[in-house]
Design an enzyme around this catalytic site. Structure first.
Site, PDB file in Angstrom:
ATOM      1  N   CYS A   1     -60.403   7.976 -15.869  1.00 52.84           N
ATOM      2  CA  CYS A   1     -60.532   6.744 -16.563  1.00 52.84           C
ATOM      3  C   CYS A   1     -60.910   7.036 -18.017  1.00 52.84           C
ATOM      4  CB  CYS A   1     -61.487   5.551 -16.079  1.00 52.84           C
ATOM      5  SG  CYS A   1     -61.160   5.103 -14.597  1.00 52.84           S
TER       6      CYS A   1
ATOM      7  N   HIS B   1     -63.951   0.550 -22.211  1.00 57.54           N
ATOM      8  CA  HIS B   1     -63.249   0.563 -20.785  1.00 57.54           C
ATOM      9  C   HIS B   1     -63.082  -0.535 -19.942  1.00 57.54           C
ATOM     10  CE1 HIS B   1     -61.337   2.415 -17.232  1.00 57.54           C
ATOM     11  NE2 HIS B   1     -62.486   2.412 -16.575  1.00 57.54           N
TER      12      HIS B   1
ATOM     13  N   ASN C   1     -58.790  -2.393 -13.830  1.00 56.39           N
ATOM     14  CA  ASN C   1     -59.044  -0.935 -14.272  1.00 56.39           C
ATOM     15  C   ASN C   1     -57.749  -0.115 -14.222  1.00 56.39           C
ATOM     16  OD1 ASN C   1     -59.779   1.484 -14.857  1.00 56.39           O
ATOM     17  ND2 ASN C   1     -61.531   1.455 -13.591  1.00 56.39           N
TER      18      ASN C   1
HETATM   19  O1  UT7 Z   1     -63.263   3.379 -14.251  1.00 57.41           O
HETATM   20  C1  UT7 Z   1     -64.630   3.659 -13.796  1.00 57.41           C
HETATM   21  C2  UT7 Z   1     -64.942   3.674 -12.253  1.00 57.41           C
HETATM   22  N1  UT7 Z   1     -65.173   2.576 -11.766  1.00 57.41           N
HETATM   23  C3  UT7 Z   1     -66.171   1.558 -12.088  1.00 57.41           C
HETATM   24  O2  UT7 Z   1     -66.668   1.424 -13.198  1.00 57.41           O
HETATM   25  C4  UT7 Z   1     -66.625   0.571 -11.124  1.00 57.41           C
HETATM   26  C5  UT7 Z   1     -68.111   0.399 -11.207  1.00 57.41           C
HETATM   27  N2  UT7 Z   1     -68.695  -0.535 -10.204  1.00 57.41           N
HETATM   28  C6  UT7 Z   1     -68.470  -1.645  -9.843  1.00 57.41           C
HETATM   29  O3  UT7 Z   1     -67.614  -2.166 -10.822  1.00 57.41           O
HETATM   30  C7  UT7 Z   1     -69.053  -2.775  -9.214  1.00 57.41           C
HETATM   31  O4  UT7 Z   1     -70.156  -1.774  -8.448  1.00 57.41           O
HETATM   32  C8  UT7 Z   1     -68.042  -2.962  -7.777  1.00 57.41           C
HETATM   33  C9  UT7 Z   1     -67.232  -4.224  -8.378  1.00 57.41           C
HETATM   34  C10 UT7 Z   1     -67.303  -1.953  -7.422  1.00 57.41           C
HETATM   35  C11 UT7 Z   1     -68.956  -3.768  -6.820  1.00 57.41           C
HETATM   36  O5  UT7 Z   1     -69.935  -4.581  -7.212  1.00 57.41           O
HETATM   37  P1  UT7 Z   1     -71.287  -4.702  -6.678  1.00 57.41           P
HETATM   38  O6  UT7 Z   1     -72.062  -5.913  -7.419  1.00 57.41           O
HETATM   39  O7  UT7 Z   1     -71.845  -3.607  -7.179  1.00 57.41           O
HETATM   40  O8  UT7 Z   1     -71.118  -4.950  -5.174  1.00 57.41           O
HETATM   41  P2  UT7 Z   1     -71.892  -4.118  -3.956  1.00 57.41           P
HETATM   42  O9  UT7 Z   1     -70.885  -2.664  -3.958  1.00 57.41           O
HETATM   43  O10 UT7 Z   1     -73.244  -3.641  -4.167  1.00 57.41           O
HETATM   44  O11 UT7 Z   1     -71.394  -4.941  -2.878  1.00 57.41           O
HETATM   45  C12 UT7 Z   1     -72.264  -6.447  -2.541  1.00 57.41           C
HETATM   46  C13 UT7 Z   1     -71.458  -6.827  -1.512  1.00 57.41           C
HETATM   47  C14 UT7 Z   1     -71.297  -6.172  -0.291  1.00 57.41           C
HETATM   48  O12 UT7 Z   1     -71.786  -6.970   0.777  1.00 57.41           O
HETATM   49  P3  UT7 Z   1     -73.187  -6.779   1.271  1.00 57.41           P
HETATM   50  O13 UT7 Z   1     -73.371  -5.510   1.789  1.00 57.41           O
HETATM   51  O14 UT7 Z   1     -74.081  -7.339   0.508  1.00 57.41           O
HETATM   52  O15 UT7 Z   1     -73.036  -7.734   2.673  1.00 57.41           O
HETATM   53  C15 UT7 Z   1     -69.837  -5.713  -0.176  1.00 57.41           C
HETATM   54  O16 UT7 Z   1     -69.567  -5.341   1.139  1.00 57.41           O
HETATM   55  O17 UT7 Z   1     -70.050  -7.337  -1.636  1.00 57.41           O
HETATM   56  C16 UT7 Z   1     -69.198  -6.896  -0.810  1.00 57.41           C
HETATM   57  N3  UT7 Z   1     -67.901  -6.693  -1.352  1.00 57.41           N
HETATM   58  C17 UT7 Z   1     -66.859  -7.539  -1.278  1.00 57.41           C
HETATM   59  N4  UT7 Z   1     -66.796  -8.886  -1.001  1.00 57.41           N
HETATM   60  C18 UT7 Z   1     -65.689  -9.454  -0.960  1.00 57.41           C
HETATM   61  C19 UT7 Z   1     -67.431  -5.419  -1.892  1.00 57.41           C
HETATM   62  N5  UT7 Z   1     -66.211  -5.595  -2.053  1.00 57.41           N
HETATM   63  C20 UT7 Z   1     -66.031  -6.757  -1.994  1.00 57.41           C
HETATM   64  C21 UT7 Z   1     -64.736  -7.490  -1.931  1.00 57.41           C
HETATM   65  N6  UT7 Z   1     -64.530  -8.976  -1.685  1.00 57.41           N
HETATM   66  N7  UT7 Z   1     -63.391  -7.248  -2.577  1.00 57.41           N
END
Ligand code: UT7
Length: 327
Positions: A115, A254, A284
């Protein structure tokens, strides 16, 4: 030898026509429009048609950048394509672009910084201009990241989209790139990766079965490191350029997640109205993210002559970087 400054003299971008909305994703995986918008700020993204390679999107973006710059394809000395989703492992995406746009006098290579690719490529191109080795460089940031997506993995499939952006870099008559900072920490290679398809694990029926060709990400860790990496890089790049953060006219981070953008903006104390955001439309787009945002910021009149523009980027590696330039 007099040190020249490099400046952007033309820009262009291209995104595939096919729009994939959050509501459509709701039908594929267990997710909701509300979750995606509130956790990531994304409403829709573009997806390339099957059989289309990254060089095709890149060539379309490049032709627009050439037109915008008033430069002919024959004038290009060097093409750097930042991508991690080249049409095929070899030849490079840049070679396909060279042929597609008729840049018959250009040498061409790909640059892999995920990225952060566009910023890495911009800084690389800048060195050739500064030394006088090349006069006209086409810098591309492009990815069909959907080719790595596991459409059953809701933690990644909602985040990404496809696209390409390009700029023409030449010696600047005024302004240009004032400073840059690049960073890398290979201790974090595990956080965001595609395990199979490379030399360590070439494609076999086993790698396909075990989903090794898909992108895997530890999102929450990447999130924290992205905020710190981008903010620190911008602080260092501003200091190097002797530019105060209050002078920033347009900040182009980004476009990975609205919450990451907000957190970086808060840390740097850049007012919201000066931060350019289009993550809602494209998700992204990996290496294309900052350059598509630059094109749209210009289209929307958010950047004027003499304005200080700052890029900040972050990606798999982990790698990061910032560039301060005067438009
Ligand atoms: O280009 C550079 C690379 N990428 C990035 O910059 C991405 C960086 N990370 C992020 O943007 C965020 O960490 C995410 C958007 C990927 C995830 O957000 P988060 O607030 O860190 O969520 P999490 O991974 O801690 O997950 C929270 C909850 C989980 O459920 P439980 O375990 O709390 O019950 C996930 O299973 O959200 C759940 N979850 C979803 N729910 C609905 C994860 N993806 C989804 C989804 N829809 N698509």
């Amino acid at each position: 030898m007099q040190i020249k400054r490099a400046g952007i003299v033309g820009v262009g971008f291209y995104v595939p026509e096919k729009v994939l909305t959050n509501n459509e994703l709701e039908k594929i995986v267990e997710t909701s429009d509300e979750w995606i918008r509130s956790r990531c700020g994304i409403s829709e993204r573009r997806i390339a048609e099957k059989g289309v390679g990254t060089s095709e999107l890149s060539a379309k973006a490049s032709l627009k950048a050439l037109k915008n710059a008033g430069v002919s394809p024959e004038e290009i000395d060097l093409i750097i394509a930042a991508t991690t989703t080249a049409d095929m492992p070899l030849p490079s995406c840049a070679c396909f672009v060279q042929q597609k746009i008729g840049a018959v006098n250009a040498v061409a290579f790909d640059l892999g910084a995920a990225c952060a690719g566009f910023v890495y490529a911009l800084v690389t191109a800048e060195q050739f201009i500064k030394t006088g080795a090349y006069k006209t460089v086409l810098v591309i940031g492009a990815d069909i990241i959907s080719s790595y997506i596991d459409w059953t993995d809701r933690s990644t499939c909602v985040l990404f989209g496809d696209g390409a952006g390009a700029v023409i870099l030449k010696e600047a008559s005024s302004g240009g790139i004032l400073s840059s900072v690049l960073g890398c920490d290979g201790n974090y290679t595990d956080l965001l990766k595609v395990c199979a398809g490379g030399s360590r694990s070439p494609a076999t029926s086993e790698t396909v079965k075990s989903k090794g060709h898909y992108l895997q990400m530890t999102g929450s860790e990447v999130f924290k490191l992205a905020v710190r990496g981008m903010s620190d890089a911008v602080v260092k790049a501003l200091a190097k350029a002797r530019v105060d953060k209050k002078e920033i006219a347009c900040f182009i981070p980004h476009q990975a997640n609205q919450r990451i953008i907000d957190a970086v903006g808060e840390r740097l104390e850049v007012p919201k109205e000066k931060i350019f955001v289009n993550v809602q439309k494209y998700g992204n787009t990996s290496a294309a993210s900052c350059v598509i945002a630059l094109c749209e910021a210009l289209e929307q009149g958010k950047i004027k002559k003499k304005d200080k523009v700052v890029f900040a980027t972050f990606g798999s590696g982990l790698v990061w970087g910032a560039v301060v330039l005067e438009w």
